[in-house]
Write an enzyme that holds these catalytic residues in place. Structure first.
Site, mmCIF file in Angstrom:
data_model
loop_
_atom_site.group_PDB
_atom_site.id
_atom_site.type_symbol
_atom_site.label_atom_id
_atom_site.label_comp_id
_atom_site.label_asym_id
_atom_site.label_seq_id
_atom_site.Cartn_x
_atom_site.Cartn_y
_atom_site.Cartn_z
ATOM 1 N N CYS A 103 -11.858 3.769 3.283
ATOM 2 C CA CYS A 103 -12.393 2.438 2.957
ATOM 3 C C CYS A 103 -12.594 1.615 4.229
ATOM 4 O O CYS A 103 -13.617 0.940 4.395
ATOM 5 C CB CYS A 103 -11.443 1.733 1.995
ATOM 6 S SG CYS A 103 -12.001 0.097 1.515
ATOM 7 N N CYS A 200 -6.728 0.843 -2.250
ATOM 8 C CA CYS A 200 -7.727 -0.059 -1.682
ATOM 9 C C CYS A 200 -8.766 -0.459 -2.726
ATOM 10 O O CYS A 200 -9.488 0.375 -3.250
ATOM 11 C CB CYS A 200 -8.395 0.669 -0.521
ATOM 12 S SG CYS A 200 -9.605 -0.264 0.375
#
EC number: 2.8.1.13
Length: 373
Positions: A103, A200
């Site tokens: 991410c 995330c």
């Protein structure tokens, strides 16, 4: 005194206290600051409330308080294509991925960085606990955050020199407690907001329930490495190497009352291997192979070096020797390591500096693969 007013910094604001204080500090230092909220996941909680909407309200409140413009940008497609598909593929392959590393690499410091440039940014900034330092040649070195308990260089280890050149980490020299104090002193709307946990951008959903929405679970046998049947497992994707809880077997199966741990997986036969004892022999290894090897600055194609490494977040560094061959590496441990997990990141350090890292493919014990995968 440096005039920062002509330097535009676009801050990734999540609605949390860290990114709020990041924006505040930059504003106080005289930068031209813009806040940007990234919507990366279509998310509602168990009450049907879209958590992203609530977070965006917090971003708006803080931005208004400190007097900066703010925008919202939607990266749901980019997140799905570049992070979530990878996440699912890793679980299908029986591995335990680290989506936060991907991410950061693909969304926060690629998609977001590209978007920030369209706003005329000179730099982007985030609330990560890490530090950047320029040397006399203009190269940027990434250093651990001053708060050892919060240092996030592990998750930033795949960032490139080009990305780091455009990045500021204003919280890197601070302790988390100091960040809270700054927020409270300034009366920021997020000062008392609790830290987010979980994957995330997916938040705090029940992980097993969440994963089962996207991947069908296939039940199978749970066995010891000497062939004893210990019952049924719920699906290999739900277990990670070294895991203790959630096995449904107690000490009564063993005779020595030691707890049971996941020690391996056989994907082809859908078998989960378990063993008793925290330091069970099947959990110990003395080297690993890694791929997607990446350094934060230019390195030779093939070389060998000694450093320290982390194999998971929040663990003490271990001394290793690294043999790099292109984008792959063999990492040899000075001392045997426990529960090395395929899919997780291995990250290299030289003292305070994070050098980069890669993704663990396989652990070895005396040259033999030891994960049964």
């Amino acid at each position: 005194m440096t005039d920062n007013s002509k330097i535009r910094v676009v801050v990734g604001m999540s609605g949390g206290v860290d990114s709020s204080v990041t924006a505040l500090l930059l504003k106080e230092q005289g930068y031209d600051v813009i806040g940007v909220f990234m919507k990366n996941w279509d998310d509602t909680d168990e009450f049907g409330v879209c958590t992203a909407t609530e977070d965006y309200k917090d971003v708006a409140a803080v931005a208004d308080q400190i007097g900066i413009p703010y925008y919202s940008v939607n990266f749901e497609k980019e997140y799905w294509d570049r992070v979530f598909e990878y996440f699912l593929a890793e679980y299908r392959a029986g591995r335990t991925p680290n989506p936060d590393v991907m991410c950061n690499k693909e969304i926060k410091f690629k998609a977001f960085l590209d978007y920030a440039m369209t706003l005329g940014a000179d730099y982007v900034a985030t609330g990560h606990y890490a530090q950047v330092k320029r040397d006399e040649n203009g190269k940027v070195h990434m250093l651990r955050g001053a708060d050892n308990g919060k240092d996030q260089t592990y998750f930033l280890s795949q960032l490139s020199q080009e990305q780091l050149q455009k990045t500021l980490f204003p919280l890197g020299h601070l302790q988390k407690s100091e960040v809270r104090e700054i927020a409270e002193r300034a009366g920021l709307a997020t000062a008392k907001k609790k830290d987010s946990t979980g994957i995330c951008f997916i938040g705090e959903k029940n992980f097993k329930q969440f994963l089962s929405q996207y991947l069908p679970a296939q039940k199978g046998r749970m066995m010891t490495i000497d062939g004893r049947d210990m019952g049924e497992h719920a699906g290999l994707m739900y277990y990670t190497i070294g895991q203790r809880g959630g096995l449904g077997i107690g000490g009564q199966h063993g005779g020595d009352n030691q707890p049971w741990f996941v020690v391996g997986k056989d994907l082809s036969q859908n078998i989960l291997y378990v063993g008793q004892g925290f330091y069970h022999e099947a959990l110990m290894s003395n080297s690993l192979d890694a791929s997607v090897i990446h350094f934060t600055r230019e390195m030779p194609e093939e070389f060998t070096f000694e450093c320290t490494a982390k194999f998971r977040y929040r663990q003490p560094d271990s001394h290793v020797t690294v043999h790099v061959r292109g984008d792959k590496a063999e990492v040899v441990f000075a001392e045997p390591q426990r529960a090395i997990t395929p899919g997780q990141a291995v990250v290299f350090y030289d003292g305070k500096e994070c050098l980069g890292g890669g993704m663990i493919d396989m652990a070895y014990k005396n040259g033999q693969p030891c994960q049964y995968i």
